[in-house]
Write a protein that holds these residues in place. Structure first.
Motif, PDB file in Angstrom:
ATOM      1  N   ALA A   5      43.121  44.144  38.763  1.00  0.00           N
ATOM      2  CA  ALA A   5      41.831  43.463  38.917  1.00  0.00           C
ATOM      3  C   ALA A   5      42.039  41.952  38.965  1.00  0.00           C
ATOM      4  CB  ALA A   5      40.887  43.841  37.777  1.00  0.00           C
ATOM      5  N   ASP A   6      42.900  41.428  38.101  1.00  0.00           N
ATOM      6  CA  ASP A   6      43.190  39.994  38.104  1.00  0.00           C
ATOM      7  C   ASP A   6      43.809  39.555  39.435  1.00  0.00           C
ATOM      8  OD1 ASP A   6      42.211  39.672  35.544  1.00  0.00           O
ATOM      9  OD2 ASP A   6      44.188  39.778  34.587  1.00  0.00           O
ATOM     10  N   ASN A   7      44.717  40.368  39.966  1.00  0.00           N
ATOM     11  CA  ASN A   7      45.321  40.048  41.259  1.00  0.00           C
ATOM     12  C   ASN A   7      44.264  39.994  42.357  1.00  0.00           C
ATOM     13  OD1 ASN A   7      47.915  39.873  40.213  1.00  0.00           O
ATOM     14  ND2 ASN A   7      48.387  42.023  40.628  1.00  0.00           N
ATOM     15  N   CYS A   8      43.327  40.941  42.317  1.00  0.00           N
ATOM     16  CA  CYS A   8      42.258  40.948  43.326  1.00  0.00           C
ATOM     17  C   CYS A   8      41.386  39.706  43.199  1.00  0.00           C
ATOM     18  CB  CYS A   8      41.414  42.212  43.187  1.00  0.00           C
ATOM     19  SG  CYS A   8      42.265  43.710  43.734  1.00  0.00           S
ATOM     20  N   LEU A   9      41.119  39.263  41.981  1.00  0.00           N
ATOM     21  CA  LEU A   9      40.321  38.055  41.790  1.00  0.00           C
ATOM     22  C   LEU A   9      41.048  36.828  42.346  1.00  0.00           C
ATOM     23  CD1 LEU A   9      38.881  38.642  38.206  1.00  0.00           C
ATOM     24  CD2 LEU A   9      37.645  38.729  40.391  1.00  0.00           C
TER      25      LEU A   9
ATOM     26  N   PRO B 286      33.785  37.926  54.198  1.00  0.00           N
ATOM     27  CA  PRO B 286      33.967  39.380  54.070  1.00  0.00           C
ATOM     28  C   PRO B 286      35.203  39.759  53.238  1.00  0.00           C
ATOM     29  CG  PRO B 286      33.368  38.838  56.318  1.00  0.00           C
ATOM     30  CD  PRO B 286      33.625  37.529  55.601  1.00  0.00           C
ATOM     31  N   ALA B 287      36.294  39.038  53.429  1.00  0.00           N
ATOM     32  CA  ALA B 287      37.509  39.307  52.651  1.00  0.00           C
ATOM     33  C   ALA B 287      37.280  38.976  51.180  1.00  0.00           C
ATOM     34  CB  ALA B 287      38.687  38.513  53.203  1.00  0.00           C
ATOM     35  N   HIS B 288      36.615  37.862  50.931  1.00  0.00           N
ATOM     36  CA  HIS B 288      36.295  37.471  49.554  1.00  0.00           C
ATOM     37  C   HIS B 288      35.483  38.574  48.869  1.00  0.00           C
ATOM     38  CE1 HIS B 288      35.197  34.791  46.240  1.00  0.00           C
ATOM     39  NE2 HIS B 288      33.960  35.260  46.383  1.00  0.00           N
TER      40      HIS B 288
ATOM     41  N   LEU C 295      36.481  41.073  45.639  1.00  0.00           N
ATOM     42  CA  LEU C 295      35.645  41.158  44.437  1.00  0.00           C
ATOM     43  C   LEU C 295      35.260  42.607  44.143  1.00  0.00           C
ATOM     44  CD1 LEU C 295      33.234  38.091  44.706  1.00  0.00           C
ATOM     45  CD2 LEU C 295      35.264  38.366  43.254  1.00  0.00           C
ATOM     46  N   ARG C 296      34.924  43.363  45.174  1.00  0.00           N
ATOM     47  CA  ARG C 296      34.604  44.780  44.964  1.00  0.00           C
ATOM     48  C   ARG C 296      35.812  45.539  44.437  1.00  0.00           C
ATOM     49  NH1 ARG C 296      32.031  44.126  49.973  1.00  0.00           N
ATOM     50  NH2 ARG C 296      33.696  45.310  50.983  1.00  0.00           N
ATOM     51  N   MET C 297      36.981  45.214  44.957  1.00  0.00           N
ATOM     52  CA  MET C 297      38.201  45.862  44.475  1.00  0.00           C
ATOM     53  C   MET C 297      38.460  45.511  43.014  1.00  0.00           C
ATOM     54  SD  MET C 297      40.590  45.381  47.865  1.00  0.00           S
ATOM     55  CE  MET C 297      42.089  45.895  47.064  1.00  0.00           C
TER      56      MET C 297
ATOM     57  N   ALA D 229      36.527  48.894  36.344  1.00  0.00           N
ATOM     58  CA  ALA D 229      35.850  50.144  35.966  1.00  0.00           C
ATOM     59  C   ALA D 229      36.872  51.229  35.638  1.00  0.00           C
ATOM     60  CB  ALA D 229      34.921  50.593  37.092  1.00  0.00           C
ATOM     61  N   LEU D 230      37.940  51.300  36.419  1.00  0.00           N
ATOM     62  CA  LEU D 230      38.999  52.268  36.125  1.00  0.00           C
ATOM     63  C   LEU D 230      39.662  51.979  34.784  1.00  0.00           C
ATOM     64  CD1 LEU D 230      40.708  52.643  39.611  1.00  0.00           C
ATOM     65  CD2 LEU D 230      39.536  54.436  38.324  1.00  0.00           C
TER      66      LEU D 230
END
Length: 64
Positions: free
Chosen positions: A11-15, A25-27, A31-33, A39-40
């Protein structure tokens, strides 16, 4: 390392990727990822018995 910690690292990597994204759109996708990984991680903590499934509530008194 616990599985939930690995999920939180993802999650931190995705942020971080979201911060560097050049297009909106990529941003938004990153964020959704990040939200999905978080959540996981929360679910894994529950499965591991580290957190209760729902917050416990104390019964409220009713005034008569």
């Amino acid at each position: 390392m616990k599985q939930s910690e690995i999920f939180r690292d993802n999650a931190d990597n995705c942020l971080q990727l979201a911060e560097r994204a050049e297009a909106q759109p990529a941003h938004n996708r990153f964020l959704r990822m990040a939200n999905a990984w978080t959540a996981l991680a929360d679910e894994q903590d529950w499965l591991d018995g580290e957190v209760p499934p729902v917050p416990t509530r104390r019964p409220q008194k009713q005034d008569a």
